[in-house]
Scaffold this active site. Structure first.
Site, PDB file in Angstrom:
ATOM      1  N   ARG A 113       0.810  -1.232   0.000  1.00  0.00           N
ATOM      2  CA  ARG A 113       0.000   0.000   0.000  1.00  0.00           C
ATOM      3  C   ARG A 113       0.840   1.277   0.000  1.00  0.00           C
ATOM      4  NH1 ARG A 113      -3.266  -2.969   3.495  1.00  0.00           N
ATOM      5  NH2 ARG A 113      -5.087  -3.768   2.398  1.00  0.00           N
ATOM      6  N   LYS A 127       2.606  11.974 -11.480  1.00  0.00           N
ATOM      7  CA  LYS A 127       1.942  10.923 -12.278  1.00  0.00           C
ATOM      8  C   LYS A 127       2.867   9.724 -12.397  1.00  0.00           C
ATOM      9  CE  LYS A 127      -0.852  13.564 -15.575  1.00  0.00           C
ATOM     10  NZ  LYS A 127      -0.977  13.888 -17.015  1.00  0.00           N
ATOM     11  N   GLU A 141      10.620  19.332 -24.708  1.00  0.00           N
ATOM     12  CA  GLU A 141       9.780  19.733 -23.564  1.00  0.00           C
ATOM     13  C   GLU A 141      10.271  21.077 -22.986  1.00  0.00           C
ATOM     14  OE1 GLU A 141       7.172  17.913 -23.247  1.00  0.00           O
ATOM     15  OE2 GLU A 141       7.781  15.907 -23.945  1.00  0.00           O
ATOM     16  N   LYS A 183       6.670  23.618 -15.237  1.00  0.00           N
ATOM     17  CA  LYS A 183       5.859  22.416 -15.030  1.00  0.00           C
ATOM     18  C   LYS A 183       5.280  22.425 -13.617  1.00  0.00           C
ATOM     19  CE  LYS A 183       4.738  17.831 -15.427  1.00  0.00           C
ATOM     20  NZ  LYS A 183       4.978  16.526 -15.963  1.00  0.00           N
ATOM     21  N   GLU A 212      -5.297  17.652 -13.536  1.00  0.00           N
ATOM     22  CA  GLU A 212      -5.545  17.906 -14.959  1.00  0.00           C
ATOM     23  C   GLU A 212      -7.006  18.179 -15.279  1.00  0.00           C
ATOM     24  OE1 GLU A 212      -3.553  15.025 -17.417  1.00  0.00           O
ATOM     25  OE2 GLU A 212      -3.231  16.541 -18.960  1.00  0.00           O
ATOM     26  N   ARG A 249      -3.542  22.355 -16.462  1.00  0.00           N
ATOM     27  CA  ARG A 249      -2.486  21.358 -16.717  1.00  0.00           C
ATOM     28  C   ARG A 249      -2.522  20.876 -18.160  1.00  0.00           C
ATOM     29  NH1 ARG A 249      -0.261  16.566 -12.648  1.00  0.00           N
ATOM     30  NH2 ARG A 249       1.340  15.803 -14.072  1.00  0.00           N
ATOM     31  N   ASN A 300       0.007  20.012 -22.838  1.00  0.00           N
ATOM     32  CA  ASN A 300      -0.153  19.160 -24.023  1.00  0.00           C
ATOM     33  C   ASN A 300       0.083  19.910 -25.323  1.00  0.00           C
ATOM     34  OD1 ASN A 300      -0.864  16.601 -22.870  1.00  0.00           O
ATOM     35  ND2 ASN A 300      -2.702  17.617 -22.135  1.00  0.00           N
ATOM     36  N   HIS A 354       1.310  18.135 -28.371  1.00  0.00           N
ATOM     37  CA  HIS A 354       1.203  16.700 -28.108  1.00  0.00           C
ATOM     38  C   HIS A 354       0.020  16.027 -28.806  1.00  0.00           C
ATOM     39  CE1 HIS A 354       4.385  17.358 -25.263  1.00  0.00           C
ATOM     40  NE2 HIS A 354       4.377  16.103 -24.865  1.00  0.00           N
ATOM     41  N   HIS A 414       1.524  13.195 -30.723  1.00  0.00           N
ATOM     42  CA  HIS A 414       1.250  11.795 -30.366  1.00  0.00           C
ATOM     43  C   HIS A 414       0.734  11.010 -31.556  1.00  0.00           C
ATOM     44  CE1 HIS A 414       0.893  12.377 -25.735  1.00  0.00           C
ATOM     45  NE2 HIS A 414       2.062  11.868 -26.067  1.00  0.00           N
ATOM     46  N   HIS A 455       9.965  10.446 -28.783  1.00  0.00           N
ATOM     47  CA  HIS A 455       8.828  11.264 -28.353  1.00  0.00           C
ATOM     48  C   HIS A 455       9.027  12.751 -28.692  1.00  0.00           C
ATOM     49  CE1 HIS A 455       5.527  12.696 -25.876  1.00  0.00           C
ATOM     50  NE2 HIS A 455       6.370  13.497 -25.233  1.00  0.00           N
TER      51      HIS A 455
HETATM   52  N1  LIG Z   1       5.066  11.041 -15.341  1.00  0.00           N
HETATM   53  C1  LIG Z   1       5.016  12.018 -16.206  1.00  0.00           C
HETATM   54  O1  LIG Z   1       4.468  13.090 -15.948  1.00  0.00           O
HETATM   55  C2  LIG Z   1       5.677  11.822 -17.534  1.00  0.00           C
HETATM   56  C3  LIG Z   1       5.876  12.916 -18.381  1.00  0.00           C
HETATM   57  C4  LIG Z   1       6.539  12.698 -19.599  1.00  0.00           C
HETATM   58  C5  LIG Z   1       6.970  11.431 -19.947  1.00  0.00           C
HETATM   59  N2  LIG Z   1       6.748  10.382 -19.091  1.00  0.00           N
HETATM   60  C6  LIG Z   1       7.212   9.028 -19.427  1.00  0.00           C
HETATM   61  O2  LIG Z   1       8.619   9.044 -19.537  1.00  0.00           O
HETATM   62  C7  LIG Z   1       9.022   7.958 -20.384  1.00  0.00           C
HETATM   63  C8  LIG Z   1      10.131   8.439 -21.296  1.00  0.00           C
HETATM   64  O3  LIG Z   1      11.225   8.840 -20.513  1.00  0.00           O
HETATM   65  P1  LIG Z   1      12.686   9.060 -21.143  1.00  0.00           P
HETATM   66  O4  LIG Z   1      12.590   9.864 -22.373  1.00  0.00           O
HETATM   67  O5  LIG Z   1      13.527   9.528 -20.021  1.00  0.00           O
HETATM   68  O6  LIG Z   1      13.080   7.588 -21.659  1.00  0.00           O
HETATM   69  P2  LIG Z   1      13.784   6.334 -20.965  1.00  0.00           P
HETATM   70  O7  LIG Z   1      13.483   6.262 -19.529  1.00  0.00           O
HETATM   71  O8  LIG Z   1      13.411   5.177 -21.810  1.00  0.00           O
HETATM   72  O9  LIG Z   1      15.342   6.649 -21.162  1.00  0.00           O
HETATM   73  C9  LIG Z   1      15.879   6.751 -22.456  1.00  0.00           C
HETATM   74  C10 LIG Z   1      17.142   5.906 -22.607  1.00  0.00           C
HETATM   75  O10 LIG Z   1      18.236   6.556 -21.978  1.00  0.00           O
HETATM   76  C11 LIG Z   1      18.934   5.654 -21.117  1.00  0.00           C
HETATM   77  N3  LIG Z   1      19.525   6.501 -20.079  1.00  0.00           N
HETATM   78  C12 LIG Z   1      18.888   7.130 -19.066  1.00  0.00           C
HETATM   79  N4  LIG Z   1      19.726   7.948 -18.427  1.00  0.00           N
HETATM   80  C13 LIG Z   1      20.928   7.826 -19.012  1.00  0.00           C
HETATM   81  C14 LIG Z   1      22.188   8.460 -18.799  1.00  0.00           C
HETATM   82  N5  LIG Z   1      22.340   9.415 -17.894  1.00  0.00           N
HETATM   83  N6  LIG Z   1      23.225   8.078 -19.596  1.00  0.00           N
HETATM   84  C15 LIG Z   1      23.044   7.152 -20.591  1.00  0.00           C
HETATM   85  N7  LIG Z   1      21.884   6.562 -20.851  1.00  0.00           N
HETATM   86  C16 LIG Z   1      20.826   6.891 -20.072  1.00  0.00           C
HETATM   87  C17 LIG Z   1      17.876   4.693 -20.665  1.00  0.00           C
HETATM   88  O11 LIG Z   1      18.432   3.479 -20.230  1.00  0.00           O
HETATM   89  C18 LIG Z   1      17.071   4.529 -21.955  1.00  0.00           C
HETATM   90  O12 LIG Z   1      17.699   3.611 -22.808  1.00  0.00           O
HETATM   91  C19 LIG Z   1       7.786   7.483 -21.105  1.00  0.00           C
HETATM   92  O13 LIG Z   1       7.424   6.222 -20.598  1.00  0.00           O
HETATM   93  C20 LIG Z   1       6.730   8.531 -20.755  1.00  0.00           C
HETATM   94  O14 LIG Z   1       5.435   7.988 -20.666  1.00  0.00           O
HETATM   95  C21 LIG Z   1       6.124  10.555 -17.907  1.00  0.00           C
HETATM   96 ZN   LIG Z   2       5.966  15.111 -23.920  1.00  0.00          ZN
END
Ligand SMILES: NC(=O)c1ccc[n+]([C@@H]2O[C@H](COP(=O)([O-])OP(=O)(O)OC[C@H]3O[C@@H](n4cnc5c(N)ncnc54)[C@H](O)[C@@H]3O)[C@@H](O)[C@H]2O)c1
Ligand SMILES: [Zn+2]
Length: 353
Positions: free
Chosen positions: A113, A135, A177, A215, A225, A229, A233, A236, A240, A255
């Protein structure tokens, strides 16, 4: 010193060797866990280890990539927590990009939990976007982030030096972003950004805080949202659609690369519908193309892009909901427009070169 003190937690931007020790001293916890993937284990864990000094911890490693952001990987994480006898007082440090942060936070938020967790984002995208806003979640039945919850971490520790090992294409993707945040809330940062042509010359220590603040300010005003918020987007809705469709191509877009195209198209829609000045539209298009180049969109795919846009979770009924701009710094949420105009915005992007 935190750069932002929120109701329940702080966001720090400084070397993790400076921010983690005092945080751990303040928090009372039992067993300590660190979640990594193979890349953050190699590139980021050594620095974290230094910050942890002689504190004992257990490393949980998962495979990198969005395709592993699923319930199967969560089971592996929960199993290890269970086998290592994690109690409700265990603490989880999520060391990685948005995948690690979203999924590690989700696993922590649901294990027994809810156990406390700290976000230590290591990609530009996760530093300015994913790690802020509470999130958490995973993908389910091909639908992104469809299972999850809202829950705050104990703290967010942003160390810009982690970006030194991030592949340049990932840096550029996360930068979309930063551009977005400046366009929706920070005209001054937008003016500054346009001086920046080479991302490896970027001064992240000064750029990241402004971007995170945008943000955070928006999320604080509208955590669930319901209204403002949605401004986050911008770019996006179309982005998307393009990202989803191009997933199946020989050269899928990251992305941020898709969002960059989406921002050009949606700036054009903003100009048509809301009188975003032509000069701003030109500046936005020119700057985005200078960073991301131009990737022509095949008109025969427009129908598929639109089909994906119709599935967007902001929509009501059949209309596609957009977050646009009245002006740089003035977002406009809940905007609707015809499919003809959406296709024309894709044509607008296509004729730029
Ligand atoms: N929670 C939210 O509000 C929110 C907002 C935007 C995106 N997201 C989520 O974030 C995710 C995408 O995140 P991302 O773009 O960070 O991708 P990711 O987490 O897949 O990382 C990208 C790549 O970089 C590598 N990596 C990470 N840090 C590194 C470093 N310092 N040196 C070398 N390699 C490194 C990782 O292993 C991976 O291969 C998606 O799943 C998306 O849905 C969430
Ligand atoms: Zn985005």
């Amino acid at each position: 010193m935190p750069i932002l003190s929120l109701d329940t937690y702080d966001i720090h931007i400084a070397p993790v060797t400076e921010t983690l020790p005092p945080l751990l001293e303040r928090l009372e916890f039992g067993r300590l866990f660190v979640l990594v993937d193979e890349n953050t284990r190699e590139h980021c864990l050594p620095k974290l280890r230094e910050a942890l000094q002689d504190q004992a911890f257990h490393t949980i490693q998962i495979q990198s990539g969005e395709q592993h952001k699923d319930i199967g990987t969560c089971q592996l994480i929960w199993q290890q927590l269970m086998q290592q006898q994690a109690g409700r007082d265990a603490l989880l440090l999520n060391l990685g990009g948005g995948v690690i942060g979203d999924m590690g936070g989700f696993c922590a938020g649901t294990f027994k939990r809810g156990i406390p967790f700290v976000q230590i984002p290591t990609t530009l995208l996760s530093q300015v976007d994913a790690s802020v806003g509470g999130k958490l979640g995973i993908d389910f039945m091909q639908v992104k982030n469809s299972i999850g919850l809202f829950r705050d971490p104990q703290a967010v520790l942003i160390d810009p030096t982690f970006l030194l090992t991030l592949p340049p294409r990932e840096v550029r993707s996360g930068f979309a972003e930063v551009i977005k945040h400046s366009l929706i809330q920070e005209p001054q940062q937008w003016a500054q950004l346009q001086q920046l042509q080479e991302l490896n010359a970027a001064d992240w220590i000064s750029l990241i805080p402004d971007s995170v603040r945008v943000k955070e300010r928006i999320v604080a005003e509208d955590p669930y949202e319901k209204g403002l918020r949605k401004a986050l987007n911008f770019g996006h809705t179309i982005g998307h659609g393009i990202e989803g469709e191009e997933l199946h191509s020989a050269d899928p877009l990251l992305h941020g690369e898709a969002i960059a195209i989406g921002m050009v198209c949606e700036a054009w829609l903003s100009h048509q519908l809301l009188a975003l000045p032509e000069q701003d539209l030109e500046q936005i298009s020119r700057y985005i193309l200078s960073i991301y180049g131009h990737r022509p969109l095949a008109p025969e795919r427009y129908r598929d892009y639109l089909q994906l846009m119709r599935n967007d979770k902001k929509n009501e009924g059949q209309s596609i909901n957009f977050s646009l701009l009245h002006a740089v710094g003035q977002p406009a949420i809940n905007q609707y427009c015809s499919e003809r105009l959406i296709k024309e915005s894709l044509d607008f992007y296509n004729q730029l070169q």
